[in-house]
Design a protein around this motif. Structure first.
Motif, PDB file in Angstrom:
ATOM      1  N   ARG A 144       0.880  -1.170  -0.124  1.00  0.00           N
ATOM      2  CA  ARG A 144       0.151   0.000   0.049  1.00  0.00           C
ATOM      3  C   ARG A 144       0.817   1.255   0.142  1.00  0.00           C
ATOM      4  O   ARG A 144       0.301   2.315  -0.362  1.00  0.00           O
ATOM      5  CB  ARG A 144      -1.051   0.203   1.188  1.00  0.00           C
ATOM      6  CG  ARG A 144      -2.050  -0.933   1.321  1.00  0.00           C
ATOM      7  CD  ARG A 144      -2.886  -1.227   2.391  1.00  0.00           C
ATOM      8  NE  ARG A 144      -3.951  -2.171   2.451  1.00  0.00           N
ATOM      9  CZ  ARG A 144      -5.107  -1.532   2.290  1.00  0.00           C
ATOM     10  NH1 ARG A 144      -5.406  -0.585   2.088  1.00  0.00           N
ATOM     11  NH2 ARG A 144      -5.937  -2.557   2.201  1.00  0.00           N
ATOM     12  N   VAL A 145       2.037   1.075   0.551  1.00  0.00           N
ATOM     13  CA  VAL A 145       2.711   2.504   0.641  1.00  0.00           C
ATOM     14  C   VAL A 145       4.094   2.408   0.020  1.00  0.00           C
ATOM     15  O   VAL A 145       4.808   1.488   0.224  1.00  0.00           O
ATOM     16  CB  VAL A 145       3.056   2.681   2.396  1.00  0.00           C
ATOM     17  CG1 VAL A 145       3.502   4.062   2.667  1.00  0.00           C
ATOM     18  CG2 VAL A 145       1.615   2.701   2.829  1.00  0.00           C
ATOM     19  N   ASP A 228      -2.528   2.746  -1.941  1.00  0.00           N
ATOM     20  CA  ASP A 228      -3.361   2.766  -0.665  1.00  0.00           C
ATOM     21  C   ASP A 228      -4.322   1.513  -0.710  1.00  0.00           C
ATOM     22  O   ASP A 228      -4.069   0.627  -0.878  1.00  0.00           O
ATOM     23  CB  ASP A 228      -3.807   4.388  -0.539  1.00  0.00           C
ATOM     24  CG  ASP A 228      -2.942   5.292  -0.202  1.00  0.00           C
ATOM     25  OD1 ASP A 228      -1.901   4.940   0.276  1.00  0.00           O
ATOM     26  OD2 ASP A 228      -3.073   6.497  -0.484  1.00  0.00           O
TER      27      ASP A 228
END
Length: 271
Positions: A144-145, A228
């Motif tokens: 996600r990051v 995200d």
């Protein structure tokens, strides 16, 4: 299909972080070179050009939302005429699959001015007519990051290198603005939808999808969507029946690849 954007923005480079030198693109022209990257493939777009996509499940391909729109008319491309060619190299792919359904991020808008919001939400998920389960093509995991200063890599097809993917082992996340990752990766037309990988912990994970190329502070950069929770959102859309179903098409039919089209020089801000 790749937006050319002049970005009139400023961003802070990660301070105090030792940054590796970016590597040059290298062509994955042999089976040995391509080993482990077979789940990156070329998306042939109804004979009107191509993008890059990556398998994240046996029947799901992650790419850029703008790849699903005709740049001249602005209309959605008939997804039943989009073909994913996994690991396409020198005229042959590990697997060929037509697209059954396609969903774009619900906040993505193809029309209107190019903006940070448009790039941030430039994500699409394609459901294939049949899963790819041949033992060679292994779907990638998604993280996600990605943070400023992170070292990443990208695998892409592009203009003048459409017959085999190219790998840039090392490029950098230079900054993040309004959900858009600004990276030093070397991309060109056709690279839209290319997966950007993190190698943290010795694992390959997709952390972004290439949306556009741009200039920032006099330097060429790549702009990528921030993953995200967007993948979960797109999966939920498919689970809830979103997406246009098309009749099954024979796998024997092939899409003829045309030249990638360049879009006009849209700008975030007027000069």
């Amino acid at each position: 299909m790749l937006h050319r954007i002049v970005v009139l923005v400023s961003f802070l480079f990660a301070a105090g972080i030792a940054q590796a030198q970016d590597t040059m693109l290298r062509r994955l022209s042999t089976g040995e070179d391509s080993k482990g990257w077979e789940a990156v493939g070329r998306l042939d777009l109804a004979g009107a050009g191509f993008c890059t996509g990556a398998l994240i499940a046996p029947d799901l391909v992650l790419t850029a939302a703008h790849c699903l729109f005709d740049p001249e008319s602005g209309n959605r491309i008939d997804q039943s005429r989009i073909e994913f060619q996994a690991g396409m190299r020198n005229g042959r792919a590990e697997a060929y699959r037509w697209v059954r359904r396609a969903v774009v991020h619900p906040s993505y808008r193809y029309d209107g001015p190019v903006s940070a919001e448009r790039v941030r939400n430039d994500l699409a998920l394609l459901e294939l007519e049949q899963p790819i389960r041949n033992g060679t093509v292994t779907p990638f995991k998604v993280a996600r990051v990605a943070r400023p200063g992170d070292q990443v890599g990208v695998v892409s097809y592009a203009q003048n290198r459409a017959e085999a993917p190219s790998m840039q082992d090392v490029c950098r996340v230079k900054g993040r603005q309004q959900g858009v990752l600004v990276m030093s990766c070397d991309i060109d037309f056709g690279s839209s939808g290319s997966p950007v990988f993190s190698f943290a912990g010795g694992q390959k994970r997709i952390v972004s999808v290439i949306s556009a190329k741009a200039q920032a502070e006099g330097e060429r950069v790549a702009l990528g969507s921030q993953i995200d929770g967007s993948i979960d959102l797109l999966r939920s859309q498919l689970a809830n029946g979103v997406g246009i179903l098309k009749p099954t098409i024979s796998q024997a039919r092939r899409v003829r690849v045309g030249d990638a089209r360049e879009t006009s020089g849209a700008k975030f801000l007027k000069q």
